[in-house]
Motif scaffolding. Sequence first.
Motif, mmCIF file in Angstrom:
data_model
loop_
_atom_site.group_PDB
_atom_site.id
_atom_site.type_symbol
_atom_site.label_atom_id
_atom_site.label_comp_id
_atom_site.label_asym_id
_atom_site.label_seq_id
_atom_site.Cartn_x
_atom_site.Cartn_y
_atom_site.Cartn_z
ATOM 1 N N THR A 6 38.406 37.641 44.859
ATOM 2 C CA THR A 6 39.127 38.893 45.090
ATOM 3 C C THR A 6 39.055 39.213 46.582
ATOM 4 O OG1 THR A 6 38.585 39.662 42.886
ATOM 5 C CG2 THR A 6 39.303 41.339 44.467
ATOM 6 N N ILE A 31 44.346 42.365 47.264
ATOM 7 C CA ILE A 31 44.655 43.791 47.389
ATOM 8 C C ILE A 31 45.054 43.999 48.846
ATOM 9 C CG2 ILE A 31 43.815 46.149 47.028
ATOM 10 C CD1 ILE A 31 41.363 44.761 45.559
ATOM 11 N N THR A 70 48.129 48.997 48.164
ATOM 12 C CA THR A 70 47.490 50.312 48.029
ATOM 13 C C THR A 70 47.198 50.916 49.404
ATOM 14 O OG1 THR A 70 45.534 51.445 47.165
ATOM 15 C CG2 THR A 70 45.197 49.206 47.901
ATOM 16 N N ASP A 72 44.411 52.820 49.403
ATOM 17 C CA ASP A 72 43.018 53.181 49.147
ATOM 18 C C ASP A 72 42.051 52.079 49.624
ATOM 19 O OD1 ASP A 72 40.605 54.034 48.189
ATOM 20 O OD2 ASP A 72 41.341 54.523 46.171
ATOM 21 N N ASP A 74 38.877 52.365 50.412
ATOM 22 C CA ASP A 74 37.537 52.447 49.794
ATOM 23 C C ASP A 74 37.493 51.658 48.491
ATOM 24 O OD1 ASP A 74 36.770 54.031 51.875
ATOM 25 O OD2 ASP A 74 37.300 55.899 50.851
ATOM 26 N N ALA A 75 38.493 51.890 47.641
ATOM 27 C CA ALA A 75 38.513 51.187 46.349
ATOM 28 C C ALA A 75 38.685 49.685 46.572
ATOM 29 C CB ALA A 75 39.656 51.730 45.486
ATOM 30 N N ALA A 76 39.534 49.315 47.536
ATOM 31 C CA ALA A 76 39.769 47.889 47.802
ATOM 32 C C ALA A 76 38.474 47.228 48.273
ATOM 33 C CB ALA A 76 40.866 47.727 48.852
ATOM 34 N N THR A 77 37.734 47.917 49.147
ATOM 35 C CA THR A 77 36.467 47.365 49.653
ATOM 36 C C THR A 77 35.484 47.147 48.506
ATOM 37 O OG1 THR A 77 36.802 48.542 51.726
ATOM 38 C CG2 THR A 77 34.571 47.785 51.287
ATOM 39 N N GLN A 78 35.419 48.136 47.620
ATOM 40 C CA GLN A 78 34.467 48.002 46.508
ATOM 41 C C GLN A 78 34.780 46.800 45.627
ATOM 42 O OE1 GLN A 78 34.514 51.924 44.781
ATOM 43 N NE2 GLN A 78 33.454 52.722 46.574
ATOM 44 N N LYS A 79 36.098 46.574 45.405
ATOM 45 C CA LYS A 79 36.470 45.485 44.488
ATOM 46 C C LYS A 79 36.384 44.099 45.116
ATOM 47 C CE LYS A 79 40.082 48.059 42.297
ATOM 48 N NZ LYS A 79 41.518 48.128 42.249
ATOM 49 N N SER A 112 31.982 52.162 52.047
ATOM 50 C CA SER A 112 32.102 51.752 50.639
ATOM 51 C C SER A 112 31.304 50.500 50.296
ATOM 52 C CB SER A 112 33.572 51.491 50.317
ATOM 53 O OG SER A 112 34.352 52.573 50.714
#
Length: 470
Positions: A6, A31, A70, A72, A74-79, A112
């Motif tokens: 990912t 992402i 996206t 976002d 923060d969310a991309a970094t987390q995933k 993140s």
Amino acid sequence: MTEKITIAVVGSGYVGLVASVCFAEIGHRVICVDNDESKIAMLRGGEIPIFEEYLPELLERHRNTSIEFTTDLDAATQKAQAIFVAVGTPQSQTGSADLSYVDAVASQIARSITEYKVIVEKSTVPVYTNEWISRVIERNGVPRELFDVTSNPEFLREGTAVVDFLHGDRIVIGVDNERAANLLRKIYEPLTSGEYYQMADSVPGARSEADPPPLLQTSTKAAELIKHASNAFLAMKISFINVVSNICEAAGADVEEVSQGIGSDGRIGPKFLKAGIGYGGSCFPKDVAAFRYVAEQLGVDFGLLREVEKINADQKRRFFQKVRSALWTFRGKKLGILGLAFKGGTDDIRESPAIELISQFLKEGCIVSAYDPAAVERTKEVLPPSGTLSYAKDSYEAATDADALLILTDWREFTDLDLDRLRYTLRYPIVIDGRNLFDRAIMAEKGFTYLSVGRAGGVHAKDALSSRLS
Ligand code: UGA
């Protein structure tokens, strides 16, 4: 089957978007993040903001499956396991690269990070940027063992970016430990193992299962330097041949013959030896200046690069003078212009020699009718139509009743022009070609006064030399 990773790609410009789509193409989950909401909405809808071969097909192939868009981060970094930073590094006033976007992204990513991530510099950045990114992330409270910063420079050319990515001469990964190296090697494994080229619908190109691209593993600093040094070297090759072309003009030789002769030496190579009106684009001018600045900061005198830049600027001036000497006066003269993009195959006009030259012709009072297969809309944003500037729907319309036709971009379609029709469309059959697209003998046979770069007509070397010696 290689492992699916990912990947987050931050920035959806030329490099970011091409990398995103190509990572999806070789089997990863991607992402793509950008803070421009309208651009993200456009990409989600399958629209592409740039003109690039294969990009539309590949985006369509992966849009609803392995690539998402996206805002976002923060969310991309987390995933994501790997975060590729492909934001802009524009030229600042001093000539250095402005790294404020990289800095901002690094701080935001840091907020993140809760488990191990590999941060990858994909933008062109000066040596030591990796250390700065690490410092920023640590300052934001992330423990050192939770991240690595690596460099994976991109060597894609606009217009052939997808093929360059999937069929590159080499893949460079700059890493300072094995953990990060492992992840980057896995990401590129579909290419380096040759597996990608076995797929029935893979994008065709020079690489194959039997001849996959080599992966070069270096230190992070070396990878950062490889990118700058590659672009500076290519720009130097162009400036070199441009000076040689000026010598050819003075001596009465043809630079195309000279290029072929020197390019046949395996140590020199035939590519990037096309004389013209100087290099442009979003990379060479900026990267030569940035590399010169880096050298200066490190106490190294890289005067050679100053000379490369000077020759490039002079080459445009020489072309301008060539047009002046063909037309005698400028005020009220009508110029048909073919080509606006900084090179053929793209709609990009950044630092395009054509745009600079047109602005000068307009200042001198010329009336310009310009055509480009892809870059008209972008050009209108910087040079809006006016009483003295219009945009034509094709080459013949641009040439209609013109006192001379100027070729400023090397689009292939210009070489297919019907020369008889062109001759009767022009007011005077004068063609001034800044890209050496035509054969001089054919142009003469068709009745044109044809001027090009580094291809002197008529003057014999001995005559030129003897007149100068007398
Ligand atoms: C350049 C490099 O070629 C890529 O390897 C690099 O990845 C990219 O910059 C980047 O750093 O992102 P690009 O700017 O897309 O790619 O265009 P080029 O094909 O390199 O052409 C640059 C300029 O040099 C154009 O204005 C072109 O017309 C001119 N040129 C090129 C010449 O005048 N003569 C030549 O022989 C070749």
